[in-house]
Enzyme design. Structure first.
Site, PDB file in Angstrom:
ATOM      1  N   LYS A   2      -2.267  -1.468  -3.757  1.00 26.15           N
ATOM      2  CA  LYS A   2      -3.114  -0.283  -3.675  1.00 26.15           C
ATOM      3  C   LYS A   2      -2.271   0.963  -3.719  1.00 26.15           C
ATOM      4  O   LYS A   2      -1.268   1.015  -3.005  1.00 26.15           O
ATOM      5  CB  LYS A   2      -3.890  -0.345  -2.365  1.00 26.15           C
ATOM      6  CG  LYS A   2      -4.793   0.817  -2.104  1.00 26.15           C
ATOM      7  CD  LYS A   2      -5.435   0.642  -0.762  1.00 26.15           C
ATOM      8  CE  LYS A   2      -6.282   1.838  -0.458  1.00 26.15           C
ATOM      9  NZ  LYS A   2      -6.735   1.849   0.902  1.00 26.15           N
ATOM     10  N   LYS A  54       0.846  -1.188   0.000  1.00 28.43           N
ATOM     11  CA  LYS A  54       0.000   0.000   0.000  1.00 28.43           C
ATOM     12  C   LYS A  54       0.883   1.240   0.000  1.00 28.43           C
ATOM     13  O   LYS A  54       1.690   1.435   0.910  1.00 28.43           O
ATOM     14  CB  LYS A  54      -0.918  -0.002   1.220  1.00 28.43           C
ATOM     15  CG  LYS A  54      -1.785   1.244   1.312  1.00 28.43           C
ATOM     16  CD  LYS A  54      -2.817   1.136   2.411  1.00 28.43           C
ATOM     17  CE  LYS A  54      -3.590   2.443   2.525  1.00 28.43           C
ATOM     18  NZ  LYS A  54      -4.570   2.403   3.613  1.00 28.43           N
TER      19      LYS A  54
END
Ligand code: PBG
Length: 326
Positions: A249, A197
């Site tokens: 992400k 992330k």
């Protein structure tokens, strides 16, 4: 003089030929709908920077979940926005807190017909907006945060979540959550690790969606956009700690990461088409600058083509409806 066409051209001649030879196609079953529920609402509350997305009431959330199940979506990922916040995000542990209650409601509504996922992170619950608790110097205290994550995970599993999504990028969070789940008898609750992330400017609209109190940034715990190889290291660590699935992400600006992780991961790979990716396409479409539907389908297809097995998308329900029509 006439030259032979290259072979791929012959496979593009008609819609039927293109359909037959498509290497990828979208399915409702691989789409996950992220959804927000806000405590104390009587009407759904539109999110200005995410046109078409709302903060749900418990009623409208149940309906959204029922529709998602009906359409055969893969899952729903729940985020809660509490009425009261404090430095330690205490409301996250309340069995009757906004997120835990939403999980229970959605589970009562759809049972096992839709995979119910929930966000294990403190940022929605803290009054400073960080994903963990802070030490005296204002740094996120990793170990103190992990203790709370373990309790949050058990509370969410008790409420009926099938999959937990730790999104806080704390070191050791997957292992601590796995152990807490085992100790509490939740052997079958799975963990979808937000493994790679990145600290991203494209989370902007999400911060509005959860009414984030964050002043600074998350660069000490989320990944640096400059780094590619590091994503593999993050994924490997989460796998060692017991992640059942891993996530990359954001998606669109990180398709190389999606491809790298898909190439090495022994477990399913998810990618999150985040709020800013949604907002950009909606804004351009609202101006008449792009074909909205075509751009949405192409954006999700790109993420699948890069190697993601599943995609979290705020358009999940709408796409599933399109797939049903076609
Ligand atoms: C943290 C979290 C964030 C998102 C999902 N989980 C925000 C952040 O890390 O700042 C972003 C999702 C999106 O932008 O759509 N709980």
């Amino acid at each position: 003089m006439s030259f032979p066409q290259h072979r791929p051209r012959r496979l593009r001649t008609t819609p039927a030929m293109r359909r037959l030879t498509a290497e990828h196609r979208l399915n409702a079953a691989e789409l996950i709908l992220p959804a927000f529920i806000r405590e104390g609402l009587t009407e759904p509350n539109p999110i200005a920077s995410m046109p078409g997305v709302v903060q749900h009431t418990s009623d409208t959330l149940r309906r959204a979940a029922a529709e998602a199940a009906e359409l055969g979506l893969g899952g729903i990922m729940l985020f809660g926005i509490p009425e009261t916040r404090d430095a330690r995000g205490t409301a996250s542990l309340d069995p009757d807190g906004v997120l835990n209650k939403a999980i229970r409601d959605v589970r009562a509504e759809v049972g096992d017909t839709l995979v119910i996922m929930s966000d294990v992170c403190l940022d929605e619950f803290t009054d400073h907006g960080h994903c963990g608790v802070l030490d005296d110097n204002g740094y996120v205290d990793n170990d103190a945060t992990l203790e709370i994550y373990g309790q949050m995970a058990v509370a969410q599993a008790n409420a009926g979540a099938h999959v937990l999504g730790p999104s806080g990028m704390m070191d050791g969070q997957i292992g601590v959550i796995r152990r807490a789940l085992e100790d509490a008898g939740h052997k079958n609750t799975a963990v979808l690790a937000y493994a790679a992330k990145y600290a991203s400017a494209f989370y902007g609209p999400f911060r509005e969606a959860v009414d984030s109190q964050l002043k600074g940034d998350r660069r000490t715990y989320q990944m640096d956009a400059a780094n590619r190889r590091e994503a593999i290291a993050e994924v490997e660590l989460d796998l060692e700690e017991g992640a059942d699935m891993v996530m990359v992400k954001p998606a669109m600006s990180y398709l190389d990461i999606v491809a790298d992780v898909a190439a090495m991961s022994p477990v399913p790979v998810a990618a999150y088409q985040i709020s800013g990716e949604y907002a950009m396409i909606e804004a351009a479409a609202a101006n008449g600058w792009i074909d909205r539907k075509a751009a949405i389908v192409e954006s999700v297809m790109g993420i699948r083509r890069a190697g993601a097995d599943m995609v979290l998308s705020y358009w999940a329900t709408e796409i599933a409806n399109w797939l049903k029509e076609s």
